[in-house]
Design a protein around this motif. Structure first.
Motif, mmCIF file in Angstrom:
data_model
loop_
_atom_site.group_PDB
_atom_site.id
_atom_site.type_symbol
_atom_site.label_atom_id
_atom_site.label_comp_id
_atom_site.label_asym_id
_atom_site.label_seq_id
_atom_site.Cartn_x
_atom_site.Cartn_y
_atom_site.Cartn_z
ATOM 1 N N GLU A 48 -21.056 25.899 6.007
ATOM 2 C CA GLU A 48 -21.401 24.474 6.138
ATOM 3 C C GLU A 48 -21.630 24.089 7.596
ATOM 4 N N ARG A 49 -22.512 23.135 7.794
ATOM 5 C CA ARG A 49 -22.765 22.615 9.146
ATOM 6 C C ARG A 49 -21.777 21.531 9.520
ATOM 7 N N TYR A 50 -21.252 20.822 8.510
ATOM 8 C CA TYR A 50 -20.381 19.683 8.781
ATOM 9 C C TYR A 50 -19.069 19.819 7.993
ATOM 10 N N HIS A 51 -18.045 19.238 8.551
ATOM 11 C CA HIS A 51 -16.726 19.227 7.919
ATOM 12 C C HIS A 51 -16.045 17.933 8.343
ATOM 13 N N GLY A 52 -14.864 17.675 7.843
ATOM 14 C CA GLY A 52 -14.175 16.456 8.244
ATOM 15 C C GLY A 52 -13.048 16.127 7.298
ATOM 16 N N CYS A 53 -12.809 14.834 7.134
ATOM 17 C CA CYS A 53 -11.702 14.381 6.287
ATOM 18 C C CYS A 53 -12.096 13.071 5.626
ATOM 19 N N SER A 54 -11.372 12.758 4.557
ATOM 20 C CA SER A 54 -11.692 11.587 3.747
ATOM 21 C C SER A 54 -10.427 10.837 3.378
ATOM 22 N N VAL A 55 -10.545 9.520 3.256
ATOM 23 C CA VAL A 55 -9.498 8.694 2.659
ATOM 24 C C VAL A 55 -10.077 8.123 1.374
ATOM 25 N N HIS A 56 -9.331 8.296 0.272
ATOM 26 C CA HIS A 56 -9.829 7.841 -1.020
ATOM 27 C C HIS A 56 -8.698 7.242 -1.834
ATOM 28 N N LEU A 57 -9.076 6.416 -2.795
ATOM 29 C CA LEU A 57 -8.106 5.888 -3.738
ATOM 30 C C LEU A 57 -7.635 7.010 -4.654
ATOM 31 N N VAL A 58 -6.368 6.967 -5.028
ATOM 32 C CA VAL A 58 -5.794 8.015 -5.866
ATOM 33 C C VAL A 58 -5.992 7.670 -7.337
ATOM 34 N N THR A 59 -6.543 8.642 -8.076
ATOM 35 C CA THR A 59 -6.673 8.534 -9.525
ATOM 36 C C THR A 59 -6.044 9.781 -10.144
ATOM 37 N N SER A 60 -6.043 9.834 -11.467
ATOM 38 C CA SER A 60 -5.421 10.968 -12.144
ATOM 39 C C SER A 60 -6.237 12.247 -11.997
ATOM 40 N N GLU A 61 -7.488 12.142 -11.583
ATOM 41 C CA GLU A 61 -8.303 13.334 -11.334
ATOM 42 C C GLU A 61 -8.158 13.725 -9.869
ATOM 43 N N LEU A 62 -7.841 14.980 -9.605
ATOM 44 C CA LEU A 62 -7.512 15.448 -8.262
ATOM 45 C C LEU A 62 -8.635 15.177 -7.269
ATOM 46 N N ASP A 63 -8.304 14.454 -6.189
ATOM 47 C CA ASP A 63 -9.223 14.208 -5.072
ATOM 48 C C ASP A 63 -10.558 13.615 -5.521
ATOM 49 N N ALA A 64 -10.521 12.792 -6.568
ATOM 50 C CA ALA A 64 -11.769 12.291 -7.142
ATOM 51 C C ALA A 64 -11.864 10.770 -7.142
ATOM 52 N N GLY A 65 -10.885 10.084 -6.570
ATOM 53 C CA GLY A 65 -10.925 8.629 -6.560
ATOM 54 C C GLY A 65 -11.988 8.085 -5.624
ATOM 55 N N GLN A 66 -12.239 6.794 -5.740
ATOM 56 C CA GLN A 66 -13.256 6.120 -4.926
ATOM 57 C C GLN A 66 -13.043 6.383 -3.432
ATOM 58 N N LEU B 208 0.854 -1.189 0.000
ATOM 59 C CA LEU B 208 0.000 0.000 0.000
ATOM 60 C C LEU B 208 0.888 1.237 0.000
ATOM 61 N N VAL B 209 0.520 2.218 -0.817
ATOM 62 C CA VAL B 209 1.181 3.518 -0.817
ATOM 63 C C VAL B 209 0.215 4.531 -0.212
ATOM 64 N N VAL B 210 0.697 5.313 0.750
ATOM 65 C CA VAL B 210 -0.150 6.262 1.472
ATOM 66 C C VAL B 210 0.373 7.675 1.251
ATOM 67 N N LEU B 211 -0.503 8.566 0.796
ATOM 68 C CA LEU B 211 -0.177 9.987 0.706
ATOM 69 C C LEU B 211 -0.723 10.652 1.953
ATOM 70 N N ALA B 212 0.179 11.168 2.783
ATOM 71 C CA ALA B 212 -0.240 11.780 4.053
ATOM 72 C C ALA B 212 0.427 13.148 4.164
ATOM 73 N N GLY B 213 -0.323 14.181 3.798
ATOM 74 C CA GLY B 213 0.267 15.509 3.773
ATOM 75 C C GLY B 213 1.260 15.656 2.644
ATOM 76 N N PHE B 214 1.016 14.963 1.547
ATOM 77 C CA PHE B 214 1.878 15.053 0.372
ATOM 78 C C PHE B 214 1.299 16.093 -0.569
ATOM 79 N N MET B 215 2.059 17.159 -0.830
ATOM 80 C CA MET B 215 1.508 18.338 -1.476
ATOM 81 C C MET B 215 1.911 18.479 -2.939
ATOM 82 N N LYS B 216 2.161 17.387 -3.588
ATOM 83 C CA LYS B 216 2.524 17.428 -5.009
ATOM 84 C C LYS B 216 1.456 16.670 -5.798
ATOM 85 N N ILE B 217 0.930 17.296 -6.834
ATOM 86 C CA ILE B 217 -0.073 16.632 -7.667
ATOM 87 C C ILE B 217 0.628 15.600 -8.545
#
Length: 215
Positions: free
Chosen positions: A141-159, A90-99
């Protein structure tokens, strides 16, 4: 029979607080992982110090011999070269700021045969990109939070795999909201990795998105 630890590589750019959470859980055996490498595109990233203190191999891909920052394609080729012998699960991007481009994303998938996940500070698909806390407050907004998603070529759009949710408070500022979301990140990322390690989340056939509530 005990399962072998999930072999993880983490890509970082900054302080590495989420990396530290994973290191701590590895050391106290509360998460069945082995962090086999930490790659940073910033030689000054404090995350590298965290990894070195835990005797984890670190790799800096920042500037070339002429002192010029690597172009994206060269960074990605070098990063893939680093990752291949690590035999990661598994590869994890955690605070990785490069597209990242398809060169790297497809390389991880096809050459390493490993999924890649990203931790993002919003409830995706809302608020992709940067400055999420300021934008959430500005939108009321009433709600906020964070998400973990699969990485695809579209920014922040993976499953989407998982999310942690909190109520936005009337007195929240971007700084307080960031701190509260950070606390959620420290819960969400290891829990999601644990679910992947135990097959609760099947990254090849994702079912429900797991959602958790925070304070």
């Amino acid at each position: 029979m005990t399962k072998s630890p999930l072999r993880i590589a983490v890509l970082v750019s900054g302080s590495g607080s989420n990396l530290q959470v994973l290191i701590d859980k590895q050391l106290n055996n509360s998460l069945n992982i082995e962090i086999v490498g930490v790659i940073s595109n910033k030689e000054t990233a404090y995350a590298l110090t965290r990894a070195k203190n835990a005797n984890i191999a670190t790799f800096v891909i920042d500037k070339n011999e002429q002192g010029k920052t690597y172009k994206r394609a060269e960074f990605e080729r070098l990063a893939l070269h680093v990752l291949k012998p690590l035999e990661v699960d598994l590869v994890v991007l955690a605070g990785f700021m490069k597209i990242l481009t398809p060169l790297f994303i497809n390389g991880v998938k096809d050459e390493l045969n490993a999924p890649m996940v990203n931790l993002h500070p919003s409830l995706l698909p809302a608020y992709k990109g940067l400055d999420t806390h300021e934008r959430v407050l500005k939108s009321g907004e009433r709600y906020h939070g964070c998400s973990v998603h699969l990485v695809t070529s579209e920014l922040d759009a993976g499953q989407l795999l998982s999310q942690a949710v909190l109520d936005v408070r009337p007195d929240d500022t971007p700084a307080t909201l960031q701190n509260r979301v950070h606390a959620l990140e420290h819960m969400l990322l290891p829990r999601t990795i644990d679910f992947i390690a135990h097959g609760v989340i099947d990254v090849e056939n994702v079912g429900d998105v797991y959602r958790f509530w925070g304070n």
